[in-house]
Design an enzyme around this catalytic site. Structure first.
Site, PDB file in Angstrom:
ATOM      1  N   HIS B  46       0.818  -1.210   0.000  1.00  0.00           N
ATOM      2  CA  HIS B  46       0.000   0.000   0.000  1.00  0.00           C
ATOM      3  C   HIS B  46       0.854   1.263   0.000  1.00  0.00           C
ATOM      4  O   HIS B  46       1.604   1.530   0.946  1.00  0.00           O
ATOM      5  CB  HIS B  46      -0.929   0.033   1.223  1.00  0.00           C
ATOM      6  N   GLY B  91      -6.847  13.655 -11.204  1.00  0.00           N
ATOM      7  CA  GLY B  91      -7.859  12.656 -11.547  1.00  0.00           C
ATOM      8  C   GLY B  91      -7.749  11.355 -10.762  1.00  0.00           C
ATOM      9  O   GLY B  91      -8.438  10.385 -11.076  1.00  0.00           O
ATOM     10  N   HIS B  96      -4.579   4.507  -3.622  1.00  0.00           N
ATOM     11  CA  HIS B  96      -3.623   3.382  -3.615  1.00  0.00           C
ATOM     12  C   HIS B  96      -3.003   3.412  -5.017  1.00  0.00           C
ATOM     13  O   HIS B  96      -3.725   3.313  -6.017  1.00  0.00           O
ATOM     14  CB  HIS B  96      -4.376   2.071  -3.344  1.00  0.00           C
ATOM     15  N   HIS B  98      -1.737   3.147  -8.567  1.00  0.00           N
ATOM     16  CA  HIS B  98      -2.132   2.215  -9.632  1.00  0.00           C
ATOM     17  C   HIS B  98      -1.811   2.819 -10.985  1.00  0.00           C
ATOM     18  O   HIS B  98      -1.844   4.032 -11.170  1.00  0.00           O
ATOM     19  CB  HIS B  98      -3.611   1.839  -9.535  1.00  0.00           C
ATOM     20  N   HIS B 100      -2.790   2.761 -15.027  1.00  0.00           N
ATOM     21  CA  HIS B 100      -3.795   2.407 -16.027  1.00  0.00           C
ATOM     22  C   HIS B 100      -3.098   1.915 -17.295  1.00  0.00           C
ATOM     23  O   HIS B 100      -2.169   2.562 -17.783  1.00  0.00           O
ATOM     24  CB  HIS B 100      -4.632   3.638 -16.422  1.00  0.00           C
TER      25      HIS B 100
END
Lengths: 107, 107
Positions: B46, B91, B96, B98, B100
């Site tokens: 995390h 945005g 956590h 990540h 895209h």
């Protein structure tokens, strides 16, 4: 790499609006900005793209991210997007690895 | 991290459509896809965001890029975009880290 646009910018053979430079990268304004702030973080080492990374160059993307983060912090950007376009079908136009930093804030 | 949506997905406390998993990351379909292929590459560790990286976690973004590249290669994606949304104003919705991965090709 001869005839590489971004190698020529990094070596000052071509003019550009460089906003940051150190031993590893140059950062300059995108010539067709898609946001109020739109810069490209470009390694001085020539690597075509994410697709062309090998054992010697695999740490470059992470380095570009950290350089982008540092640049954004220095410029007081609170929010931004970081993008790699990978391959022609991913929208990559120049065959020299580069990271887009875009923000709705101006610097 | 209790109450973190992506920690709960990674630990299977919440259902999701996981398409890849190893010791370091999970990859699952974005619940609101913006492209024919739209997955999220999420570290099991995390970390809130790019903004929260420290000495212990600074290599995570590069790792996520390499995992994305490997996943795309296995799925036969020729072109794609890789994006980090950084901070609310960039945005980012889930706190956590990540990455895209979006492609016009389907997998």
């Amino acid at each position: 790499m001869p005839d590489c646009l971004f190698c020529m910018i990094a070596s000052k053979q071509l003019p550009s609006s460089i906003v940051f430079e150190d031993e590893a990268v140059v950062i300059f304004n995108d010539i067709h900005p898609k946001a109020p702030t739109h810069v490209l973080i470009v390694p001085k080492t020539h690597v075509e793209s994410i697709l062309a990374l090998d054992e010697a160059t695999k740490d470059l993307p992470g380095l570009l991210i950290l350089k982008a983060k540092q640049f954004a912090k220095e410029k007081g950007l609170r929010g931004y997007q970081l993008r790699f376009h990978v391959g022609r079908e991913g929208g990559q136009i120049i065959d020299h690895l580069h990271l887009h930093l875009m923000s709705e804030q101006t610097i």
